[in-house]
Write a protein that holds these residues in place. Sequence first.
Motif, PDB file in Angstrom:
ATOM      1  N   ALA A  31       9.892  -5.685  -8.523  1.00 45.77           N
ATOM      2  CA  ALA A  31       8.745  -5.779  -8.693  1.00 45.77           C
ATOM      3  C   ALA A  31       8.141  -5.401  -7.144  1.00 45.77           C
ATOM      4  N   THR A  32       6.813  -4.718  -7.212  1.00 43.75           N
ATOM      5  CA  THR A  32       6.223  -4.294  -5.772  1.00 43.75           C
ATOM      6  C   THR A  32       4.852  -4.271  -6.036  1.00 43.75           C
ATOM      7  N   VAL A  33       4.196  -4.649  -4.752  1.00 44.11           N
ATOM      8  CA  VAL A  33       2.661  -4.644  -4.614  1.00 44.11           C
ATOM      9  C   VAL A  33       2.421  -4.213  -3.254  1.00 44.11           C
ATOM     10  N   LYS A  34       1.346  -3.322  -3.293  1.00 42.20           N
ATOM     11  CA  LYS A  34       0.963  -2.761  -1.792  1.00 42.20           C
ATOM     12  C   LYS A  34      -0.452  -3.498  -1.626  1.00 42.20           C
ATOM     13  N   HIS A  35      -0.533  -3.932  -0.439  1.00 41.27           N
ATOM     14  CA  HIS A  35      -1.834  -4.481  -0.111  1.00 41.27           C
ATOM     15  C   HIS A  35      -2.259  -3.865   1.360  1.00 41.27           C
ATOM     16  N   ALA A  42      -7.616   0.459   7.016  1.00 34.90           N
ATOM     17  CA  ALA A  42      -7.498  -0.684   7.219  1.00 34.90           C
ATOM     18  C   ALA A  42      -6.254  -0.567   8.521  1.00 34.90           C
ATOM     19  N   PRO A  43      -6.328  -1.450   9.563  1.00 29.15           N
ATOM     20  CA  PRO A  43      -5.050  -0.986  10.665  1.00 29.15           C
ATOM     21  C   PRO A  43      -3.766  -1.644  10.227  1.00 29.15           C
ATOM     22  N   ILE A  44      -3.771  -2.597   9.395  1.00 28.71           N
ATOM     23  CA  ILE A  44      -2.178  -2.478   8.812  1.00 28.71           C
ATOM     24  C   ILE A  44      -2.199  -2.446   7.343  1.00 28.71           C
ATOM     25  N   VAL A  45      -1.175  -1.930   6.877  1.00 23.52           N
ATOM     26  CA  VAL A  45      -0.771  -2.093   5.302  1.00 23.52           C
ATOM     27  C   VAL A  45       0.618  -2.664   5.207  1.00 23.52           C
ATOM     28  N   THR A  46       0.504  -3.280   3.999  1.00 23.79           N
ATOM     29  CA  THR A  46       1.822  -4.235   3.779  1.00 23.79           C
ATOM     30  C   THR A  46       2.263  -3.716   2.086  1.00 23.79           C
ATOM     31  N   THR A  47       3.538  -3.915   2.187  1.00 23.85           N
ATOM     32  CA  THR A  47       4.333  -3.555   0.796  1.00 23.85           C
ATOM     33  C   THR A  47       5.152  -4.794   0.649  1.00 23.85           C
ATOM     34  N   PHE A  48       5.113  -5.469  -0.512  1.00 23.96           N
ATOM     35  CA  PHE A  48       6.007  -6.748  -0.926  1.00 23.96           C
ATOM     36  C   PHE A  48       6.561  -6.197  -1.989  1.00 23.96           C
ATOM     37  N   ASP A  49       8.274  -6.156  -1.846  1.00 25.27           N
ATOM     38  CA  ASP A  49       9.146  -5.664  -2.693  1.00 25.27           C
ATOM     39  C   ASP A  49      10.090  -6.904  -3.127  1.00 25.27           C
ATOM     40  N   ILE A  50      10.540  -7.030  -4.410  1.00 20.46           N
ATOM     41  CA  ILE A  50      11.539  -7.802  -4.727  1.00 20.46           C
ATOM     42  C   ILE A  50      12.777  -7.081  -5.379  1.00 20.46           C
ATOM     43  N   THR A  51      13.817  -7.123  -4.769  1.00 22.95           N
ATOM     44  CA  THR A  51      15.080  -6.316  -5.234  1.00 22.95           C
ATOM     45  C   THR A  51      16.157  -7.268  -5.656  1.00 22.95           C
ATOM     46  N   ARG A  52      17.151  -6.802  -6.248  1.00 23.55           N
ATOM     47  CA  ARG A  52      18.396  -7.587  -6.456  1.00 23.55           C
ATOM     48  C   ARG A  52      19.514  -6.752  -5.877  1.00 23.55           C
ATOM     49  N   PRO A  53      20.135  -7.345  -5.013  1.00 24.20           N
ATOM     50  CA  PRO A  53      21.369  -6.428  -4.283  1.00 24.20           C
ATOM     51  C   PRO A  53      22.411  -6.293  -5.354  1.00 24.20           C
ATOM     52  N   ARG A  54      23.130  -4.886  -5.059  1.00 26.58           N
ATOM     53  CA  ARG A  54      23.871  -4.712  -5.862  1.00 26.58           C
ATOM     54  C   ARG A  54      25.179  -5.505  -6.224  1.00 26.58           C
ATOM     55  N   ASN A  55      25.583  -6.175  -4.922  1.00 26.89           N
ATOM     56  CA  ASN A  55      26.917  -6.907  -5.040  1.00 26.89           C
ATOM     57  C   ASN A  55      26.744  -8.299  -5.401  1.00 26.89           C
ATOM     58  N   ASP A  56      25.262  -9.017  -5.785  1.00 28.49           N
ATOM     59  CA  ASP A  56      24.959 -10.331  -5.802  1.00 28.49           C
ATOM     60  C   ASP A  56      24.093 -10.368  -6.939  1.00 28.49           C
ATOM     61  N   ALA A  57      24.495 -10.676  -8.296  1.00 23.69           N
ATOM     62  CA  ALA A  57      23.676 -11.052  -9.198  1.00 23.69           C
ATOM     63  C   ALA A  57      22.887 -12.183  -9.380  1.00 23.69           C
ATOM     64  N   VAL A 148      -1.816 -11.792   6.230  1.00 26.32           N
ATOM     65  CA  VAL A 148      -1.770 -11.198   4.956  1.00 26.32           C
ATOM     66  C   VAL A 148      -1.049 -12.283   4.170  1.00 26.32           C
ATOM     67  N   GLU A 149      -1.675 -12.373   2.844  1.00 25.65           N
ATOM     68  CA  GLU A 149      -0.759 -13.199   1.794  1.00 25.65           C
ATOM     69  C   GLU A 149      -1.114 -12.349   0.568  1.00 25.65           C
ATOM     70  N   THR A 150       0.041 -12.060   0.051  1.00 21.29           N
ATOM     71  CA  THR A 150       0.077 -11.166  -1.405  1.00 21.29           C
ATOM     72  C   THR A 150       1.178 -11.507  -2.299  1.00 21.29           C
ATOM     73  N   SER A 151       1.122 -11.507  -3.381  1.00 18.47           N
ATOM     74  CA  SER A 151       1.960 -12.107  -4.391  1.00 18.47           C
ATOM     75  C   SER A 151       2.125 -10.797  -5.547  1.00 18.47           C
ATOM     76  N   VAL A 152       3.261 -10.898  -6.349  1.00 20.28           N
ATOM     77  CA  VAL A 152       3.657 -10.324  -7.088  1.00 20.28           C
ATOM     78  C   VAL A 152       4.342 -11.090  -8.449  1.00 20.28           C
ATOM     79  N   GLN A 153       3.987 -10.676  -9.665  1.00 16.37           N
ATOM     80  CA  GLN A 153       4.882 -11.520 -10.813  1.00 16.37           C
ATOM     81  C   GLN A 153       5.817 -10.773 -11.194  1.00 16.37           C
TER      82      GLN A 153
END
Length: 157
Positions: A31-35, A42-57, A148-153
């Motif tokens: 999941a990703t959200v750009k804010h 805007a002076p800053i731009v944020t991106t919030f990513d959720i990833t699953r590491p390859r070697n850690d389920a 910044v406060e950002t969320s993703v489902q």
Amino acid sequence: MDNRLILPLLCAASAVAFAAAPFSHDEKPIATVKHSAAEKAAPIVTTFDITRPRNDAENLRFTLNVKNNTTKMLELRFPDGQTHDFFVKDFAGKVIWRWSEGRMFTSAMKSETLKGKGETAFEESWNTEGQHGAFTAVAILKSNNYPVETSVQFMLP
């Protein structure tokens, strides 16, 4: 139908529709959200990513990317040693994990400088063992001058 049930049901439906993509162990974002703070200028731009590491389920990696959207240096000022936080809420809105819980931070003010068009990232991991269903992850940049406060489902099978 009781009005108190409508909002949670709508949230659940949108969470399923938004995050029903299959899980991947290839470090692709689950999941990703750009804010950006209201405008393209805007002076800053944020991106919030959720990833699953390859070697850690069992773990998810949360990454809050912060980019200086200007050509000038920017200083991020923090009231103490805590620069960021991540937490996860379940379907009912109950916080089930918070990265900062049980941690200690210095009380001294802190700052971080970003060069023009430069970026920085804040990363932490959450062990998802035994968790299933719809969740909301929240990332917070605890800066005094560029908060910044950002969320993703997302879904866990």
